[in-house]
Design a protein around this motif. Structure first.
Motif, mmCIF file in Angstrom:
data_model
loop_
_atom_site.group_PDB
_atom_site.id
_atom_site.type_symbol
_atom_site.label_atom_id
_atom_site.label_comp_id
_atom_site.label_asym_id
_atom_site.label_seq_id
_atom_site.Cartn_x
_atom_site.Cartn_y
_atom_site.Cartn_z
ATOM 1 N N ASN B 68 8.324 95.670 50.453
ATOM 2 C CA ASN B 68 8.534 97.096 50.236
ATOM 3 C C ASN B 68 8.277 97.402 48.765
ATOM 4 O OD1 ASN B 68 9.540 99.679 49.925
ATOM 5 N ND2 ASN B 68 11.695 99.000 49.943
ATOM 6 N N ALA B 71 7.235 103.190 47.908
ATOM 7 C CA ALA B 71 6.529 104.229 48.640
ATOM 8 C C ALA B 71 5.852 103.699 49.905
ATOM 9 C CB ALA B 71 5.488 104.887 47.727
ATOM 10 N N HIS B 72 5.533 102.410 49.919
ATOM 11 C CA HIS B 72 4.821 101.867 51.074
ATOM 12 C C HIS B 72 5.105 100.371 51.195
ATOM 13 C CE1 HIS B 72 2.369 101.243 47.550
ATOM 14 N NE2 HIS B 72 1.680 100.308 48.184
ATOM 15 N N THR B 73 4.670 99.807 52.310
ATOM 16 C CA THR B 73 4.850 98.376 52.497
ATOM 17 C C THR B 73 3.488 97.713 52.640
ATOM 18 O OG1 THR B 73 5.025 98.632 54.871
ATOM 19 C CG2 THR B 73 7.091 98.586 53.632
#
Lengths: 341, 812
Positions: B68, B71-73
Motif C-alpha cells: 500500500n 493512494a494505490h497498491t
C-alpha cells in the motif's frame, strides 16, 4: 667694345633648357663664369665713357643679379627634385613587422612575490629570507608543535635526519628574525620555498612557495592585522574586492587564529564552482602570535603583541590568472610562461 | 569527523539548516569540509505498507508482496526472507535509481515486479544486506522516504587542539554556544542486578603515569547479535564499520562522547583481575587483528592474572575479544597518556579512531559516565544486565584549571574591548564557570574555571580566542597600526643586498630575452651523474665548478627516487627546462633561474647557495623575417655575464677553466680577485648527445649571487668630467696562439699610464701562420692639458714595447 648693352635674357632662356646638375654647372661657367660675357663686360667697364660708366655698371649688376637668382632657384628646384627622387627610392613597407627587441617572461611565482613584497614594503616591512633545510626545533618545537603531538601530523614532513628536515612552512623564519632583532618592533615578510611530503595533483605540490608576514610591536592588534591584510588583498586582487575573517584553530603558533577570505572574483560572491558555491575564497591563515612563541624568543608577551600570516604563493597566482593546475608552475613550459609572464 | 544532523539534534536544538550551520561552525573555527546529503538520490522512494504476501509461482525463494502506497497498491517481487504483513518498508517504483541504476519493469521468473523493496545497503545507509529495512510501524504509507530516513551529514575537519570536538556532544556544545541554546545530555539509567563487580573482581594500575584512570564495569547475560539498523546507519554515516551490538555500542559511545572504550569477554579473563602495567621489553601479544606484536617497555598493556590481554588504548588481544559466544562483558573505560598512545601507535603502525582521540587528550571527567552510558545501551540492545557498581581506579587530579583573566586582554589582542558581561556570557555558554574574585586589585579580572573537556584552554590568549570566535570576527574593527616603522635589520645586511641584486638581475635578464624558470629543488640521484663526461673523482673544495661532484643530501623519506635528493647545482635543472621546451618552442630558447643549491656541511645545516643559472641555445635574437638567425655562441653568453657583472657593479676577470659538463675549450671561470664568482661555457657535445638534445650549441652559466653581491662596489663617487679633449690611437698586433686576449688586455692596462682612459678590442682575426691579429683602439685624455700628437704616440709606443717584451707581440 661696343656700346651694345648686355642682355641677360639670352642666359635666362638657356637656363630654361638645363636639365641636370652637370648642365647647370656648364651654364654657370658660360653665363656667370670668369670668362663669361657678363664678367668680361664688367672687366671692360673701365673703357666705358665716364658719363655712361655708372649707368652701365648698374645695368650689368642688375643683369648679374637676375642670372644669379635664376641660377639659385634652378639649383634649389633641381636638388629638391633629386631629394624627392631619392626619398622615393628609399621607401620601405612600413607595414612589415619590426625587428623584435628581446623580451623574456617573468615567472608568475616571482610576480606575486614581488607584488606582495611591494605592498608590504609600503607599510614598513622588511623582506627577508631563511634556510629551507631547517632544524626540527625551529620548524616545530618553537612554534608550539612539540614532538609526539598530533599537530605534527597536519603536515607531512620530509626528513633528512631525525633532527633536520625540509621546512614545512616559512614560519621558522619568524623565530629566526625575532632572535636576530632581539627586541620589537619588527615587521618582516618572508617569501620562500616550502616542502610537504604529499602526492602531487592539480591542487597539491610537494614543493611550493609561501609568504610569511610577522609584525610585533607594543600596540598592535588583530584589528591592525585585518586592516593590513585587507590592504594587501585589495592591492593584489583589486580595490573593489571584499575580505572576511573567520576563526582557524589549525595553527598552534597563533592565538587567536584566523583565516582570511576574499569574495570570489569569478561569481562576484554569488557562488560558483571555483568558490565551492560559498561566494568566498580562503586565501591565507593568520593570527596573533602565541604568547609561548614570544616567550621562546625572550619577548615579554605581557608587554608586546604580534600577528603573523602565511599564504600560498601559487594559490594567489592561480586565482589571479585563472590557472587550474599547480604543477604548471614548476613545469616551466614556455607556452604557459608566455601567457602569464 | 562526520556528524549526522539527526544525531546532533539529540543533544541540541537545531534552529537552522545544514548550510547555515556549516557556515556558523566554519566561521568559529570548526571547519565543515562538506555536507553529505543522505537521501538526495531517493527522489521517488516512498514508505510502503505490506498488505499481503504470496508465494512466487515459479521460484521457491521469491515472494510476491502487495504493498500500500497510500493512494494505490502495487505488487512487487521480493527475495528477502524477513518481510511480513503489516511492516512499513522502503519502496522504489519503476524508474527510480537504486545504486546508480534505474529500475526497469522486467519480469522476474515470469512475474512483473512493479517496483522494489529496499535493504539498507541499497539505500546507501549501511552495508547491511541481510533483509529489507523495516521502518518504524507508525510511519504513513506513501510518505517520501527522504522525509523519513534522509539526513544531512556534516563532514568536519577537527584541528589537533580540539580533541573535544571528535564527539557529537562536543559539536553540540559548539552549536549551543554559537546559537545561544543549551546542551541536553541524556541521563544514563543503568539497571543493575546480581552480584556487584567489586565482589571478586579487582583492577590494579601499576603504571599510573601511562594509565592514570581505569573504570571497569561488568555486564552479564548479553546476547551478541546485529545492531539495529538505526545504529548501523549512524555508524555507517560516521565511517565506522558495524561489528556486533556490543562492539557497536562501544564505538557509538566513542563517537558520542569522544571516549574510547573496550569490551572484553569476561569469561575469558583469568584470575578475576585486571592489571595495567608496562609491557616487558620484547613481550609478545597477538592483537585482535591476528598480528603478533613485539612490545617495548614504554608501552602499556592490560593483563589478567596470567598475561597480557590487550595493548592499552590501542587494541585488544585476539583471545579476549567479544565473540558470538560471549555471554558476559567486562567493559573498560580508561584514560591513557597521550604521548604513550601516539608513540605506540606510530611504532606499531596501528592508527585508529581510539588512538586519534587518546593522543589529543580525552576528558578525564567522563571516564565513568561513558561506561555507564555504554551499560545502558548493552541493556537496550543486547539484553545485558549490569552488575552493581564499578571499579574505578583513579590517579587523576581533577582540580579544574582556573585562569585569572584580565578582560582588558581582549582590547590588547583584538583591538576591541569587550565588557565583563559579554565575556562572562560567552565563556559561560562554552561551559566555563566565570566569577569575579573578591580581592580585585582594581583591574577587571575574572576567575574562569575551564570545563574538564577543554584541554586546549590554558591561558588568557586562549580565552580571548574563545570570546572572539563565538562573538564572530566580523565584530572586530579594521584598523592600521600606529607604531613606529622598525629600523633594526631583521637579517644580515648582505642578504638584503643580495636580494635587491636578484630583483635587478631579473629585470635585466628579462630585457635581454631570458625567461624565468622555477624548478624543483629535489632531484634524482642521476641528475648530477649524467652531466659528468668522465667519471673522475674530484677532491677539490666545493665550488660552482665542482658542484656536480658534491654528494647531495638525501631525504630519509622521499616520495620517489625522482625527487630524493637536494640539488647541488642548478645546471641539471636549467638543462631540464631546455630539454622539456625545445620540442614545442620555436626559435632560440633563453632561460634563467634564481634558486638555491644545497651543499652539505658536517653536523650543521647545509650551505644554501643562492645561484643564478643561465641557458641559451639556438638563435640568440628573437625570430623575425630579418636575417638575424645566428645561433647563440660563447661570446653571446659571456656578453650576458658581463652585463650581469656590470649591473652588479663587480670587476671580474675571465680565465680558462675546467668543468665536468662543458666543452674543454669553451669554458671560462669568472673571478673577482681570487674569489670564484661562477663560470660560463658551452655544453660538452657528449652531454648534449646523452641528453638527446639537438646539435645547436647550448650555452650555460652559473653565478654565485651572494659572492656577486658581496663584491659589489660599495659606493660610487663622481669623478668629474675631463675638460680637455680626448685623443684616440689604434694599435694592431700579432700574438702567438698561446696568448690569451685577457693577457694582452692586462698588459695594455698596466703599461698605458694614467693618460690611458679606455681600451677597446676592435677586431680579431686568425693569421695564416697560426698567430692571431688583435686590433685595439685607445682613448687618451689628460686632466691638465690638451695632449699633443707626440704625447699620444709615446703612450702607444710604450704599450707596444710592453706587449713585445711580455707577450712576444709584433706590431702589424
Amino acid at each position: 667694345m661696343t656700346d651694345q648693352l648686355y642682355d641677360p635674357s639670352l642666359g635666362l632662356q638657356a637656363l630654361a633648357h638645363v636639365e641636370d646638375l652637370a648642365a647647370l654647372e656648364d651654364w654657370r661657367v658660360a653665363y656667370l663664369g670668369r670668362k663669361s660675357e657678363l664678367m668680361q663686360a664688367f672687366g671692360a667697364l673701365g673703357q666705358v665713357a665716364a658719363d655712361k660708366r655708372r649707368e652701365t655698371g648698374q645695368l650689368l649688376n642688375e643683369a648679374k643679379r637676375q642670372l644669379e637668382q635664376a641660377y639659385e632657384a634652378r639649383k634649389d628646384a633641381m636638388s629638391r627634385a633629386a631629394l624627392t627622387a631619392q626619398l622615393e627610392r628609399e621607401r620601405v613597407d612600413v607595414t612589415l613587422p619590426g625587428r623584435p627587441l628581446p623580451r623574456g617572461h617573468a615567472h608568475p611565482i616571482t610576480q606575486v612575490i614581488q607584488q606582495i613584497s611591494d605592498l608590504f614594503r609600503s607599510m614598513g616591512f622588511q623582506i627577508i629570507e631563511g634556510p629551507e633545510v631547517e632544524w626540527e626545533h625551529y620548524n616545530f618545537t618553537m612554534l608550539g608543535i612539540p614532538a609526539d603531538h598530533p599537530a605534527r601530523d597536519e603536515t607531512d614532513t620530509f626528513w633528512l635526519t631525525d633532527k633536520m628536515l625540509l621546512r614545512t612552512h616559512t614560519s621558522p623564519v619568524q623565530v629566526r628574525s625575532l632572535l636576530h632583532v632581539g627586541q620589537p618592533p619588527i615587521r618582516v615578510l618572508v617569501p620562500g620555498r616550502v616542502y610537504r611530503n604529499e602526492a602531487t595533483d592539480a591542487s597539491h605540490e610537494a614543493v611550493f612557495f609561501q609568504m610569511e608576514g610577522l609584525m610585533v610591536d607594543d600596540r598592535t592588534t588583530m584589528s591592525d592585522m585585518m586592516g593590513m591584510l585587507s590592504y594587501m588583498a585589495r592591492g593584489v586582487f583589486g580595490q573593489e574586492r571584499k575580505t572576511r575573517f573567520g576563526c582557524d584553530q589549525g595553527f598552534p603558533f597563533v592565538e587567536p587564529g584566523a583565516q582570511m577570505s576574499i569574495d570570489c572574483g569569478v561569481c562576484q560572491g554569488a557562488g560558483c564552482r571555483v568558490c565551492s558555491y560559498s561566494g568566498w575564497l580562503e586565501i591565507l591563515g593568520c593570527g596573533m602570535v602565541h604568547p609561548d612563541v614570544l616567550r621562546g624568543v625572550n619577548i615579554d608577551p605581557d608587554r608586546y603583541t604580534g600577528w603573523a600570516f602565511g599564504l600560498g604563493v601559487e594559490r594567489i597566482a592561480m586565482l589571479k590568472h585563472g590557472i587550474d593546475d599547480i604543477r604548471l608552475f614548476q613545469g616551466n613550459d614556455l607556452r604557459f610562461l608566455r601567457q602569464v609572464g | 569527523m562526520k556528524v549526522p544532523l539527526k544525531w546532533l539534534a539529540r543533544y541540541v536544538e537545531l534552529d537552522r539548516d545544514a548550510e547555515a550551520l556549516a557556515k556558523l561552525l566554519t566561521a568559529a573555527g570548526t571547519e565543515v569540509d562538506r555536507i553529505e546529503r543522505i537521501g538526495s538520490e531517493w527522489e521517488r522512494l516512498q514508505v510502503a505498507e505490506i498488505l499481503e504476501i504470496e508465494r512466487h509461482p515459479n521460484a521457491d525463494r521469491l515472494q510476491l508482496a502487495t504493498v500500500n502506497l497510500g493512494a494505490h497498491t502495487l505488487r512487487v517481487v521480493c527475495g528477502a526472507p524477513n518481510i511480513a504483513v503489516g511492516q512499513k518498508v522502503p519502496f522504489a517504483p519503476i524508474g527510480a535509481v537504486i545504486q546508480g541504476q534505474a529500475l526497469e519493469a522486467r519480469p522476474i521468473r515470469g512475474v512483473v515486479s512493479e517496483g522494489m523493496l529496499c535493504a539498507a545497503d541499497e539505500l546507501g545507509l549501511s552495508p547491511d544486506h541481510s533483509g529489507i529495512l523495516v521502518l518504524d510501524p507508525s510511519e504513513t504509507p506513501g510518505r517520501s522516504l527522504a522525509g523519513v530516513l534522509g539526513d544531512d551529514v556534516l563532514e568536519l575537519a577537527i584541528k589537533p587542539g580540539r580533541g573535544d570536538c571528535l564527539a557529537v556532544i562536543g559539536i553540540a556544545r559548539e552549536v549551543a554556544a554559537l546559537t545561544g541554546r543549551s546542551v541536553r545530555i541524556p541521563p544514563a539509567t543503568v539497571t543493575e542486578r546480581g552480584e556487584p563487580i567489586a565482589q571478586g573482581f579487582q583492577v590494579r594500575i601499576e603504571a599510573p603515569e601511562l594509565c592514570p584512570r581505569f573504570v571497569a564495569r561488568l555486564v552479564r547475560d548479553v546476547t551478541i547479535g546485529q545492531s539495529p539498523w538505526w545504529l548501523q546507519s549512524l555508524l555507517h554515516a560516521a565511517d565506522v564499520r558495524s561489528i556486533n551490538n556490543v562492539v557497536d555500542v562501544t564505538n557509538f559511545i566513542m563517537l558520542e562522547w569522544g571516549k574510547p572504550l573496550h569490551a572484553y569477554d569476561y569469561d575469558y579473563l583469568r584470575g578475576q583481575r585486571i592489571i595495567v602495567r608496562r609491557a616487558a621489553e620484547g613481550e609478545r601479544l597477538t592483537t585482535l587483528d591476528g598480528v603478533e606484536r613485539i612490545l617495548t617497555a614504554d608501552m602499556v598493556v592490560i593483563a589478567d592474572a596470567e598475561g597480557s590481554i590487550g595493548l592499552g588504548g590501542i587494541m585488544g588481544g585476539a583471545e579476549s575479544e567479544v565473540k558470538d559466544t560471549t555471554h558476559n562483558v567486562l567493559l573498560e573505560s580508561a584514560n591513557f597518556d597521550a604521548v604513550t598512545m601516539r608513540r605506540t601507535a606510530r611504532r606499531l603502525g596501528m592508527h585508529s579512531e581510539a588512538v586519534r582521540r587518546f593522543e589529543r587528550g580525552v576528558d578525564p571527567a567522563i571516564t565513568r559516565t561513558a561506561a555507564d552510558h555504554a551499560c545502558y545501551w548493552f541493556g537496550e540492545l543486547a539484553g545485558g544486565v549490569a552488575a552493581p557498581g564499578a571499579l574505578d581506579v583513579d590517579y587523576i587530579d581533577h582540580t579544574p584549571l582556573v585562569i585569572d583573566f584580565d578582560v582588558a586582554e581582549t582590547g590588547r589582542l583584538l583591538g576591541k574591548q569587550y565588557s565583563d558581561e559579554h565575556v562572562s556570557r560567552v565563556l559561560g555558554s562554552l561551559g566555563c564557570e566565570v566569577s569575579q574574585p573578591a580581592d580585585g586589585d582594581g583591574r577587571r579580572r575574572l576567575a574562569v574555571t575551564v570545563p574538564s573537556w577543554r584541554l586546549d584552554l590554558k591561558q588568557e590568549a586562549d580565552l580571548v580566542e574563545e570570546v572572539a570566535r563565538i562573538t564572530g570576527y566580523d565584530d572586530l574593527p579594521v584598523t592600521m597600526p600606529s607604531g613606529d616603522i622598525p629600523l633594526v635589520p631583521a637579517q644580515p645586511l648582505e642578504w638584503t643586498a643580495r636580494m635587491a641584486l636578484e630583483d635587478r638581475l631579473r629585470q635585466l635578464l628579462r630585457g635581454a630575452g631570458f625567461s624565468e624558470a622555477i624548478t624543483y629543488s629535489l632531484v634524482s640521484e642521476a641528475a648530477n651523474r649524467e652531466l659528468i663526461v668522465d667519471q673522475e673523482e674530484l677532491f677539490e673544495p666545493p665550488s660552482l665548478l665542482t658542484a656536480l661532484f658534491i654528494e647531495p643530501l638525501r631525504l630519509a623519506n622521499a616520495m620517489s627516487e625522482e625527487q630524493a635528493f637536494l640539488r647541488t647545482s642548478l645546471l641539471p635543472s636549467i638543462l631540464h627546462v631546455y630539454a622539456s621546451n625545445r620540442r614545442h618552442a620555436g626559435g632560440g630558447l633563453k632561460f634563467f633561474e634564481i634558486g638555491r643549491a644545497y651543499w652539505q656541511r658536517l653536523g650543521d645545516l647545509p650551505d644554501e647557495r643562492k645561484i643564478l643559472a643561465l641557458l641559451a641555445a639556438g638563435p640568440w635574437l628573437p625570430p623575425s623575417w630579418l636575417p638575424d638567425g645566428r645561433n647563440a655562441d660563447f661570446s653571446d653568453m659571456r656578453g650576458a655575464v658581463e652585463a650581469i657583472l656590470g649591473e652588479a657593479d663587480v670587476e671580474a676577470s675571465f680565465s680558462v677553466a675546467e668543468h665536468p659538463s662543458l666543452h674543454p675549450g669553451r669554458v671560462a671561470a669568472v673571478r673577482a680577485g681570487d674569489d670564484l664568482l661562477g663560470y660560463v661555457g658551452e655544453l660538452h657535445p657528449l652531454i648534449r648527445e646523452r641528453l638527446d638534445l639537438p646539435p645547436d650549441p647550448v650555452l650555460v652559466a652559473e653565478l654565485d649571487l651572494q659572492a656577486l653581491a658581496d663584491r659589489a662596489a660599495r659606493q660610487r663617487r663622481y669623478q668629474g668630467i675631463r675638460r680637455f679633449p680626448a685623443v684616440s690611437r689604434q694599435l694592431t698586433v700579432a700574438v702567438g696562439p698561446e696568448v690569451a686576449a685577457e693577457q694582452v688586455q692586462q698588459a695594455i692596462a698596466s703599461s698605458g699610464g694614467e693618460l690611458l682612459t679606455e681600451v677597446a678590442l676592435a677586431d680579431v682575426f686568425q693569421l695564416p701562420d697560426g698567430r692571431r691579429s688583435l686590433s685595439y683602439s685607445f682613448t687618451l685624455q689628460s686632466d691638465e692639458r690638451t695632449l699633443t700628437d707626440e704625447e699620444a704616440n709615446d703612450v702607444r709606443d710604450a704599450i707596444m714595447a710592453a706587449l713585445r717584451e711580455r707577450l712576444g707581440a709584433v706590431q702589424r
